[in-house]
Motif scaffolding. Structure first.
Motif, PDB file in Angstrom:
ATOM      1  N   UNK A 113       0.842  -1.206   0.000  1.00 17.00           N
ATOM      2  CA  UNK A 113       0.000   0.000   0.000  1.00 17.00           C
ATOM      3  C   UNK A 113       0.873   1.251   0.000  1.00 17.00           C
ATOM      4  N   UNK A 114       1.925   1.243   0.816  1.00 13.62           N
ATOM      5  CA  UNK A 114       2.801   2.423   0.930  1.00 13.62           C
ATOM      6  C   UNK A 114       3.544   2.718  -0.365  1.00 13.62           C
TER       7      UNK A 114
ATOM      8  N   UNK B 176      -6.646   0.139   4.510  1.00 11.85           N
ATOM      9  CA  UNK B 176      -7.277  -0.536   3.384  1.00 11.85           C
ATOM     10  C   UNK B 176      -8.684  -0.034   3.112  1.00 11.85           C
ATOM     11  N   UNK B 177      -9.294   0.657   4.075  1.00 15.49           N
ATOM     12  CA  UNK B 177     -10.634   1.191   3.844  1.00 15.49           C
ATOM     13  C   UNK B 177     -10.641   2.234   2.739  1.00 15.49           C
ATOM     14  N   UNK B 178      -9.461   2.790   2.434  1.00 12.23           N
ATOM     15  CA  UNK B 178      -9.378   3.786   1.370  1.00 12.23           C
ATOM     16  C   UNK B 178      -9.320   3.143  -0.008  1.00 12.23           C
ATOM     17  N   UNK B 179      -9.060   1.859  -0.047  1.00 14.90           N
ATOM     18  CA  UNK B 179      -8.952   1.169  -1.323  1.00 14.90           C
ATOM     19  C   UNK B 179     -10.353   0.816  -1.819  1.00 14.90           C
TER      20      UNK B 179
ATOM     21  N   UNK C 191       0.740  12.248  -0.625  1.00 16.99           N
ATOM     22  CA  UNK C 191       0.091  12.934   0.502  1.00 16.99           C
ATOM     23  C   UNK C 191      -1.325  12.456   0.784  1.00 16.99           C
ATOM     24  N   UNK C 192      -1.934  11.796  -0.177  1.00 15.43           N
ATOM     25  CA  UNK C 192      -3.309  11.324  -0.024  1.00 15.43           C
ATOM     26  C   UNK C 192      -3.385  10.007   0.747  1.00 15.43           C
ATOM     27  N   UNK C 193      -2.260   9.373   0.991  1.00 16.85           N
ATOM     28  CA  UNK C 193      -2.261   8.074   1.655  1.00 16.85           C
ATOM     29  C   UNK C 193      -2.127   8.212   3.176  1.00 16.85           C
ATOM     30  N   UNK C 194      -2.806   7.329   3.891  1.00 20.57           N
ATOM     31  CA  UNK C 194      -2.571   7.208   5.319  1.00 20.57           C
ATOM     32  C   UNK C 194      -1.252   6.466   5.529  1.00 20.57           C
TER      33      UNK C 194
END
Length: 329
Positions: free
Chosen positions: A233-234, A291-294, A279-282
């Motif tokens: 994810x990162x 993963x809730x953003x995916x 910058x948009x990633x946690x």
């Protein structure tokens, strides 16, 4: 082993994973079998920034260092980064400079080109790497710079030396506007980021291989599914981001006397070396809900399931087996 020695090891970790091997083998074929053909076998390698293209270039060229003889310098592999903007003058000047021509920027383009052809022969150049091929496209007008692409085609014909072009995916547009150059670079390879196919098996194999080279006392379990997913994810599967996280994380671990990479040092590494670009990633090493953003969780983890409604948390499966057991059955 001193701290400096351990940091040196961490900063020079290199993993020759299958996709790297495949591309290196293709470059080797171009290099050594071109003399059996009427025209040299050339190759185009494309990939996004950070995919590892330049690493492949350096890895191959390292096996063919320049050396001195009583008659002069031998340069088996000539490496050049294409200047921006790319003009015939700027490219031929850069090539002459890399070959050690003291008058690299002197003379007309025709005179410089003749000197380059002669120097390549005298220096025993048998392969040329040209990095940043996308500079053959004008950044402001988005037009292909046809004059310099025609010049390159002629140089290949005159020297009969194979050329490996390396660039971003958009560089392939150059071939659409120059069919003759395109034909000479029909051998094309794409170095794409890692995917999460087969529960990230290839990506986790890569993490396991990297960890095996780290100068840390205890296992960090980077290839375990949950930790590997945080890395994926990162980094979006891009090698450069993975290595930044691991190298800086190892630096912090060694600095503070830790025995392994933990979530704390990796969270710090993410904030310092990745967050500015994403910058948009946690921060996945702090926030377990990343993963809730995916939108499509199955893209990242086909083996993981949504619990209840889509607004609920995604629970990660815990793995108790060793990474090496998972990856090397």
């Amino acid at each position: 082993m001193t701290l400096s020695e351990r940091l040196y090891i961490a900063n020079n970790v290199y993993v020759l994973y299958p996709r790297f091997k495949e591309i290196l083998a293709a470059i080797d074929d171009c290099h050594h079998f071109s003399n059996l053909k009427d025209e040299p076998e050339c190759l185009f390698l494309k990939g996004e920034t950070g995919a590892g293209k330049t690493t492949i270039l350096k890895s191959y060229a390292r096996n063919y260092p320049r050396y001195q003889t009583p008659d002069g310098t031998i340069v088996p592999v000539l490496e050049v980064t294409i200047p921006s903007p790319a003009t015939v003058k700027s490219v031929v000047t850069k090539l002459l400079w890399q070959l050690g021509d003291p008058a690299y920027d002197k003379g007309t383009i025709s005179n410089q080109t003749i000197r380059l052809i002669g120097l390549m022969k005298d220096c025993g150049v048998s392969l040329v790497f040209l990095d940043e091929f996308q500079h053959f496209i004008d950044r402001d007008s988005a037009k292909v710079l046809k004059t310099v692409s025609d010049w390159l085609k002629d140089l290949i014909l005159d020297t009969k030396v194979p050329v490996v072009l390396i660039g971003l995916p958009e560089a392939e547009t150059v071939f659409q506007f120059n069919p003759q150059l395109s034909r000479r670079f029909a051998n094309r390879h794409n170095l794409s980021p890692f995917s999460w196919e087969d529960s990230g098996r290839e990506f986790r194999t890569f993490l396991h291989a990297v960890e095996s080279q780290l100068p840390l006392i205890e296992e960090s379990a980077l290839a375990y599914e949950e930790m590997a997913l945080r890395f994926y994810y990162a980094s979006d599967g891009i090698v450069a981001y993975v290595m930044k996280l691991i190298r800086y994380g190892t630096h912090l671990a060694l600095k503070y006397g830790q025995k392994k990479l933990d979530l704390n040092v990796l969270a710090n590494a993410f904030e310092k070396y990745v967050k500015a670009d994403k910058p948009y990633k946690k921060n996945p090493f702090i926030d377990s809900d990343f993963l809730n953003e995916v939108k499509d969780a199955s893209l990242y983890a086909p083996s993981m399931t949504m619990v209840g409604a889509t607004s609920q948390k995604i629970k990660l499966k815990k793995k108790t087996t060793r990474a090496s057991d998972i990856l090397h059955k």
